[in-house]
Motif scaffolding. Structure first.
Motif, short mmCIF file in Angstrom:
data_model
loop_
_atom_site.label_atom_id
_atom_site.label_comp_id
_atom_site.label_asym_id
_atom_site.label_seq_id
_atom_site.Cartn_x
_atom_site.Cartn_y
_atom_site.Cartn_z
N ARG A 167 -11.02 -29.17 -43.80
CA ARG A 167 -9.97 -30.17 -44.03
C ARG A 167 -8.62 -29.48 -44.25
O ARG A 167 -7.58 -30.01 -43.83
N GLU B 151 -7.34 -28.60 -40.86
CA GLU B 151 -6.82 -29.81 -40.21
C GLU B 151 -5.43 -30.16 -40.74
O GLU B 151 -4.53 -30.52 -39.98
N ARG B 152 -5.27 -30.06 -42.05
CA ARG B 152 -3.98 -30.40 -42.66
C ARG B 152 -2.88 -29.47 -42.16
O ARG B 152 -1.77 -29.91 -41.84
N LYS C 45 -2.03 -30.32 -38.48
CA LYS C 45 -1.28 -31.57 -38.36
C LYS C 45 0.18 -31.39 -38.76
O LYS C 45 1.05 -32.11 -38.28
N VAL D 210 -12.61 -29.01 -35.95
CA VAL D 210 -11.18 -29.34 -35.97
C VAL D 210 -10.64 -29.56 -34.55
O VAL D 210 -9.43 -29.58 -34.34
N VAL E 102 -7.58 -31.87 -33.51
CA VAL E 102 -6.18 -31.58 -33.85
C VAL E 102 -5.75 -30.16 -33.50
O VAL E 102 -4.57 -29.82 -33.59
#
Length: 222
Positions: free
Chosen positions: A153, A156-157, A160, A193, A196
């Protein structure tokens, strides 16, 4: 004092200048005598980019100069005193744009406005520059599912936000002999992931670590 001048001019404008003597400046990545800069810049409509070091008004020390008017018209060869008087009468500045020409070429312009516009363009260009950071996320073999999900996560953050991510799989002791397990972990991360991010640098052993780099996935143009 050195002056950098870059001129964009068409091939037809350069034909007459190809046999000129020494003291050249850059024109279309070629060379042109600054004596003829006024011709290119103010009569033929060339695009002049002036460097930062310029003589202005009373700083101009030449005994005579070739003067170009505010609209690009050639006024002729005059003394600095005459040129400055013309500039003052127009409420503008006298700027030496080609100091090495014989005589030097000066133009009447609003130098303060020019510097302001130049500074504004530079600021706008800096705003448009996108800074890409590289974040690092570290994994170990045998990572628990919960810990894997937390790190995934985070990746991913970062992606993004537009950052790149350096994924480091660390081996301890004899684990280095199981590089296939490190590769499997990297592939698991890529799959997790994949919506993204994409692989910029594929997994590779570097010392006791396996490293890969992920970058934000580019949006497909319609």
């Amino acid at each position: 004092m050195e002056l950098f001048i870059k001129v964009e001019a068409s091939a037809s404008h350069l034909m007459a200048l190809s046999k000129l003597p020494i003291r050249f400046v850059e024109v279309n990545n070629g060379r042109v005598c600054p004596f003829y800069l006024f011709y290119l810049c103010f009569i033929c409509g060339g695009d002049l980019t002036i460097g930062k070091e310029l003589r202005v008004n009373e700083e101009i020390t030449a005994k005579e100069l070739r003067l170009i008017g505010v609209d690009g018209e050639q006024i002729g060869i005059v003394s600095p005193r005459e040129a400055l008087a013309i500039a003052r009468e127009a409420g503008l500045d006298l700027v030496e744009v080609a100091p090495h020409a014989k005589p030097p070429v000066c133009r009447i312009m609003d130098y303060g406005k020019y510097k302001f516009q130049q500074s504004k363009r530079e600021k706008e260009a800096r705003k448009k520059q996108k800074v890409v950071n590289v974040k690092e996320v570290k994994f170990r073999l045998g990572i628990e599912d919960h810990d894997f999900e937390v790190k995934a996560r985070n990746i991913e953050r970062f992606l993004k936000k537009g950052d790149k991510v350096k994924v480091t799989v660390m081996f301890r002791g004899r684990e280095i002999s199981h590089s296939d397990m490190g590769l499997a972990l990297c592939n698991r991360i890529i799959e997790r992931v994949g919506d993204v991010g994409s692989v910029e640098k594929p997994p590779k052993l570097e010392g006791k670590n396996m490293i890969m780099v992920l970058s934000p996935k580019q949006e497909k143009k319609q």
